[in-house]
Design a protein around this motif. Structure first.
Motif, mmCIF file in Angstrom:
data_model
loop_
_atom_site.group_PDB
_atom_site.id
_atom_site.type_symbol
_atom_site.label_atom_id
_atom_site.label_comp_id
_atom_site.label_asym_id
_atom_site.label_seq_id
_atom_site.Cartn_x
_atom_site.Cartn_y
_atom_site.Cartn_z
ATOM 1 N N ASN A 263 -19.298 12.027 5.260
ATOM 2 C CA ASN A 263 -20.351 11.947 6.272
ATOM 3 C C ASN A 263 -21.652 11.404 5.705
ATOM 4 N N GLU A 264 -21.942 11.751 4.444
ATOM 5 C CA GLU A 264 -23.163 11.265 3.808
ATOM 6 C C GLU A 264 -23.088 9.762 3.539
ATOM 7 N N GLU B 196 -31.743 14.680 6.661
ATOM 8 C CA GLU B 196 -30.993 13.461 6.372
ATOM 9 C C GLU B 196 -31.661 12.715 5.211
ATOM 10 N N ARG C 215 -20.190 12.909 0.123
ATOM 11 C CA ARG C 215 -18.942 13.075 0.857
ATOM 12 C C ARG C 215 -18.925 12.057 1.998
ATOM 13 N N THR D 272 -11.865 7.536 0.910
ATOM 14 C CA THR D 272 -13.019 7.724 1.789
ATOM 15 C C THR D 272 -13.369 6.447 2.546
ATOM 16 N N ALA E 297 -21.260 7.646 5.207
ATOM 17 C CA ALA E 297 -21.322 6.998 6.516
ATOM 18 C C ALA E 297 -22.763 6.871 6.989
ATOM 19 N N TYR E 298 -23.542 7.943 6.808
ATOM 20 C CA TYR E 298 -24.937 7.911 7.243
ATOM 21 C C TYR E 298 -25.720 6.825 6.511
ATOM 22 N N LEU F 101 -13.234 5.600 6.563
ATOM 23 C CA LEU F 101 -14.409 5.181 7.325
ATOM 24 C C LEU F 101 -14.237 3.793 7.925
#
Length: 210
Positions: free
Chosen positions: A99-100, A207, A97, A127, A102-103, A131
């Protein structure tokens, strides 16, 4: 007594070229679900064209090339193309998703991202535009993202054009701009112990780790 075979001091690119020399007309890739088939000679040509296109667009040895895609033919071609120019293919989980993703982009400091349109209920295009909103306004090849300062280029793994992204036909079209001698020199500068692939853990207990 069990016999051990010596490790071959060859790069992925050298291994591919050696295989093509021996079995040029044998099948290299077969996707029965889409009637897609390449011999080793055809596969090598596809790999070299994509690799030279990436070089023409400025992809350097040691750069990370993240790929967010299902099991499609261009996935395999991209793995060998990046290996031939010394770039590192970074696999992105297809179920990630926002946030993942992006990380991983931040933690890996990826300079490049290849993606398809989406998977199941995840819209990859929406997505990445969320971002990296700069994609909609900035010229391709001149990306300057506030959140992802290392990200330079975004590619769409298909024929369609999307704002701020290079399509596969556009990458292949610039391959002729790479001098053959420069391409050979790049490959000569790569060794069998250079990193060609980077993967992340699932992140179920924390993470994701590269």
């Amino acid at each position: 007594m069990e016999q051990t075979l010596p490790l071959l001091e060859m790069t992925l690119g050298q291994m591919l070229d050696a295989t093509v020399a021996r079995y040029p007309d044998n099948d290299a890739i077969v996707y029965v679900d889409r009637n897609f088939r390449l011999t080793y000679r055809q596969f090598q040509q596809s790999v070299d064209d994509l690799a030279k296109g990436l070089m023409a667009l400025g992809v350097q040895k040691g750069e990370k090339v993240a790929i967010w895609a299902t099991n499609i033919p261009n996935w395999v071609i991209l793995q060998f193309a990046t290996a031939k120019i010394g770039a590192i293919l970074l696999t992105v989980n297809i179920n990630y998703r926002i946030n993942e993703l992006a990380y991983v982009l931040e933690q890996s400091e990826s300079e490049n991202l290849f993606l398809i349109d989406g998977y199941q209920d995840i819209d990859y295009l929406q997505t990445i535009y969320e971002l990296v909103p700069e994609l909609r306004a900035q010229e391709r090849g001149q990306l300057a993202s506030a959140r992802f300062p290392h990200l330079k280029r975004v590619f769409f793994l298909g024929l369609e054009k999307h704002r701020g992204m290079y399509s596969i036909p556009e990458v292949l079209a610039v391959s002729a701009m790479t001098d053959p001698e420069d391409y050979r020199s790049r490959q000569a500068a790569i060794g069998p112990h250079d990193v060609v692939n980077m993967q992340y853990t699932s992140g179920t207990t924390g993470e994701p780790k590269g």
